[in-house]
Design an enzyme around this catalytic site. Structure first.
Site, PDB file in Angstrom:
ATOM      1  N   HIS A 161       0.671   8.743   9.469  1.00 54.91           N
ATOM      2  CA  HIS A 161       0.379   7.353   9.095  1.00 54.91           C
ATOM      3  C   HIS A 161       1.058   6.315   9.970  1.00 54.91           C
ATOM      4  CE1 HIS A 161       4.313   7.691   7.216  1.00 54.91           C
ATOM      5  NE2 HIS A 161       4.345   6.383   7.143  1.00 54.91           N
TER       6      HIS A 161
HETATM    7  C1  UD1 Z   1       4.720   1.517   4.734  1.00 57.01           C
HETATM    8  C2  UD1 Z   1       6.068   1.449   5.453  1.00 57.01           C
HETATM    9  C3  UD1 Z   1       6.358   2.780   6.116  1.00 57.01           C
HETATM   10  C4  UD1 Z   1       6.239   3.927   5.151  1.00 57.01           C
HETATM   11  C5  UD1 Z   1       4.858   3.887   4.516  1.00 57.01           C
HETATM   12  C6  UD1 Z   1       4.657   4.994   3.521  1.00 57.01           C
HETATM   13  C7  UD1 Z   1       6.632  -0.743   6.366  1.00 57.01           C
HETATM   14  C8  UD1 Z   1       6.839  -1.495   7.623  1.00 57.01           C
HETATM   15  N1  UD1 Z   1       6.065   0.450   6.494  1.00 57.01           N
HETATM   16  O1  UD1 Z   1       3.734   1.658   5.736  1.00 57.01           O
HETATM   17  O2  UD1 Z   1       7.686   2.757   6.608  1.00 57.01           O
HETATM   18  O3  UD1 Z   1       6.430   5.150   5.823  1.00 57.01           O
HETATM   19  O4  UD1 Z   1       4.724   2.620   3.848  1.00 57.01           O
HETATM   20  O5  UD1 Z   1       3.387   4.996   3.029  1.00 57.01           O
HETATM   21  O6  UD1 Z   1       6.978  -1.212   5.316  1.00 57.01           O
HETATM   22  N2  UD1 Z   1      -2.837   0.083   1.554  1.00 57.01           N
HETATM   23  C9  UD1 Z   1      -3.736   0.478   0.607  1.00 57.01           C
HETATM   24  N3  UD1 Z   1      -3.245   0.765  -0.631  1.00 57.01           N
HETATM   25  C10 UD1 Z   1      -1.943   0.643  -0.948  1.00 57.01           C
HETATM   26  C11 UD1 Z   1      -1.038   0.241   0.054  1.00 57.01           C
HETATM   27  C12 UD1 Z   1      -1.507  -0.027   1.308  1.00 57.01           C
HETATM   28  O7  UD1 Z   1      -4.914   0.596   0.839  1.00 57.01           O
HETATM   29  O8  UD1 Z   1      -1.558   0.899  -2.103  1.00 57.01           O
HETATM   30  C13 UD1 Z   1      -3.316  -0.225   2.894  1.00 57.01           C
HETATM   31  C14 UD1 Z   1      -3.049  -1.692   3.219  1.00 57.01           C
HETATM   32  O9  UD1 Z   1      -4.137  -2.454   2.896  1.00 57.01           O
HETATM   33  C15 UD1 Z   1      -2.743  -1.670   4.689  1.00 57.01           C
HETATM   34  C16 UD1 Z   1      -2.284  -0.254   4.972  1.00 57.01           C
HETATM   35  O10 UD1 Z   1      -2.569   0.515   3.822  1.00 57.01           O
HETATM   36  O11 UD1 Z   1      -3.886  -1.922   5.428  1.00 57.01           O
HETATM   37  C17 UD1 Z   1      -0.834  -0.196   5.318  1.00 57.01           C
HETATM   38  O12 UD1 Z   1       0.000  -0.592   4.239  1.00 57.01           O
HETATM   39  P1  UD1 Z   1       1.440  -1.268   4.516  1.00 57.01           P
HETATM   40  O13 UD1 Z   1       2.163  -1.458   3.241  1.00 57.01           O
HETATM   41  O14 UD1 Z   1       1.273  -2.448   5.375  1.00 57.01           O
HETATM   42  O15 UD1 Z   1       2.234  -0.235   5.386  1.00 57.01           O
HETATM   43  P2  UD1 Z   1       2.219   1.367   5.441  1.00 57.01           P
HETATM   44  O16 UD1 Z   1       1.484   1.806   6.639  1.00 57.01           O
HETATM   45  O17 UD1 Z   1       1.810   1.952   4.134  1.00 57.01           O
END
Ligand code: UD1
Length: 379
Positions: free
Chosen positions: A204
């Site tokens: 991821h």
């Molecule tokens: C975040 C953390 C990362 C951790 C990861 C675990 C930061 C900088 N990164 O990254 O360190 O390893 O979590 O999962 O904080 N999304 C969904 N559903 C959700 C949550 C997110 O669809 O419940 C989508 C969002 O719309 C976004 C993407 O996933 O487009 C990324 O989510 P984001 O919270 O920005 O960071 P992660 O990549 O999950």
């Protein structure tokens, strides 16, 4: 004395969960704040259910966004929580954007701050988590570390050793508490694979999935590995989106799914033949379980998993990844032992320090007599 625990994203729940439970067991007043960085049921609620965590007292609903938007949304919303509930200590965990946003709000209000999983460093500022780690640690009054490298990093950065407590790994507390129950659910059956007969993949990191060249190379590696043994690949939402956008395909022997509940995932982890990952937490969980792990990155902020555990850094070159899996299947895996203090009692040590700190008086300096003897190297 009111403790305010903050969680926001999936990897926070199993780190802060045991701390919340231990503080509750001791009858200390506390609240739990969920920033809502992760908001889907399978990224958040299911972890509360399976870890037996109380429902958050406050939900900030910050959701997704750019780094600045997400972090600043937490900063603004958590400041309001602090002004309303006036906690005496804020506890944050890990290295996600919610960690930094909440830490900054607390520090600016002069509220004492503690960090669970302090001091880890990848020395790679292109990782957003590295920036979150460094800044959070430098705002903290109490720093709880998981491994010796973290103590050294903090000392090198000029953080007083007296603030640093080597407590062990709270995520391993959660793992040890739940892994037998997880195994008894036979999660591999749902994928039609046998215990010790599959590779488990998680992917991821923006550095791996957002760069099309790297992403396609990793998919190619996973497809080649699937010719050696079946692969189970639970997909993070970001990775799922990249698959949709890129049109690259996985081989039929790769069993894909969405994000998995905690018990399903650690059950699969415990019985995997090997694990391929770019996650930080999974490197630690595989070490704690003695399962071979190949980390698809150039660096790790958790070097103890390389030195004492089952982890190997293999980068993102498809050929190297494939050869590494071949070697494991031929019996050439890296065996490992248990890193010091990864014993299921880390949260207990955190709560000991919090309790002693609290009895040292609100707003006063930490009682030096209660601090670790060996410059932050033991609790
Ligand atoms: C975040 C953390 C990362 C951790 C990861 C675990 C930061 C900088 N990164 O990254 O360190 O390893 O979590 O999962 O904080 N999304 C969904 N559903 C959700 C949550 C997110 O669809 O419940 C989508 C969002 O719309 C976004 C993407 O996933 O487009 C990324 O989510 P984001 O919270 O920005 O960071 P992660 O990549 O999950």
């Amino acid at each position: 004395m009111l403790v305010c625990n903050v969680v926001g994203a999936r990897p926070n729940f199993m780190k802060i969960g045991p701390v919340v439970q231990e503080i509750a067991r001791r009858g200390l007043p506390q609240i739990l704040v969920h920033t809502g960085q992760h908001y889907d049921a399978e990224m958040s609620q299911v972890f509360f259910d399976e870890l037996g965590l109380p429902a958050p007292d406050v939900y900030l609903g910050v959701g997704a966004g750019t780094h600045a938007r997400q972090t600043s949304a937490v900063l603004v919303a958590f400041e309001d929580v602090c002004l309303r509930s006036r906690p005496d200590l804020v506890i944050v965990g890990g290295d996600v954007n919610s960690t930094l946003g909440a830490a900054l709000a607390a520090a600016k209000l002069g509220i004492p701050l503690a960090h669970v999983e302090a001091g880890l460093r990848s020395f790679d500022r292109s990782m957003p988590e590295e920036i979150n780690r460094v800044l959070t640690d430098h705002l903290c009054d109490l720093l709880f570390t998981t491994e010796a490298s973290a103590n050294d990093n903090l000392t090198r950065e000029g953080i007083a050793p007296a603030r640093v407590y080597f407590v062990g790994n709270c995520m391993v507390d959660s793992l040890m508490r739940h892994v037998q129950m997880a195994r008894r659910r036979f999660p591999w059956n749902a994928f039609g694979v046998a215990p010790r007969g599959y590779a488990l993949v998680t992917l991821h990191r923006p550095g791996n999935v957002d760069d099309p060249g790297v992403f396609e190379g990793l998919v190619q590696a996973i497809n080649r590995v699937a010719a050696l043994l079946p692969v189970v690949f639970p997909m993070h939402p970001r990775t799922d989106e990249r698959f949709r956008q890129s049109g690259v395909r996985l081989a039929p022997a790769v069993h894909i799914d969405g994000p998995l509940p905690y018990l399903t995932f650690i059950g699969l982890l415990a019985e995997a033949r090997c694990v391929l990952t770019d996650s930080g937490g999974v490197q630690e969980e595989t070490t704690a379980l003695g399962v071979p792990c190949l980390t698809l990155r150039r660096n790790t902020e958790r070097p103890v998993t390389l030195q004492l555990g089952t982890n190997q850094l293999v980068g993102t070159d498809p050929e190297r990844i494939y050869r590494s899996v071949e070697r494991i299947l031929a019996g050439g895996e890296q065996t490992g032992g248990h890193p010091p203090l990864w014993d299921g009692r880390a949260a207990c040590r955190v709560a000991d320090v919090v309790e002693r700190w609290a009895s040292g008086g609100k707003g006063e300096a930490v009682d030096r007599a209660l601090l670790p003897a060996a410059g932050g190297r033991g609790s």
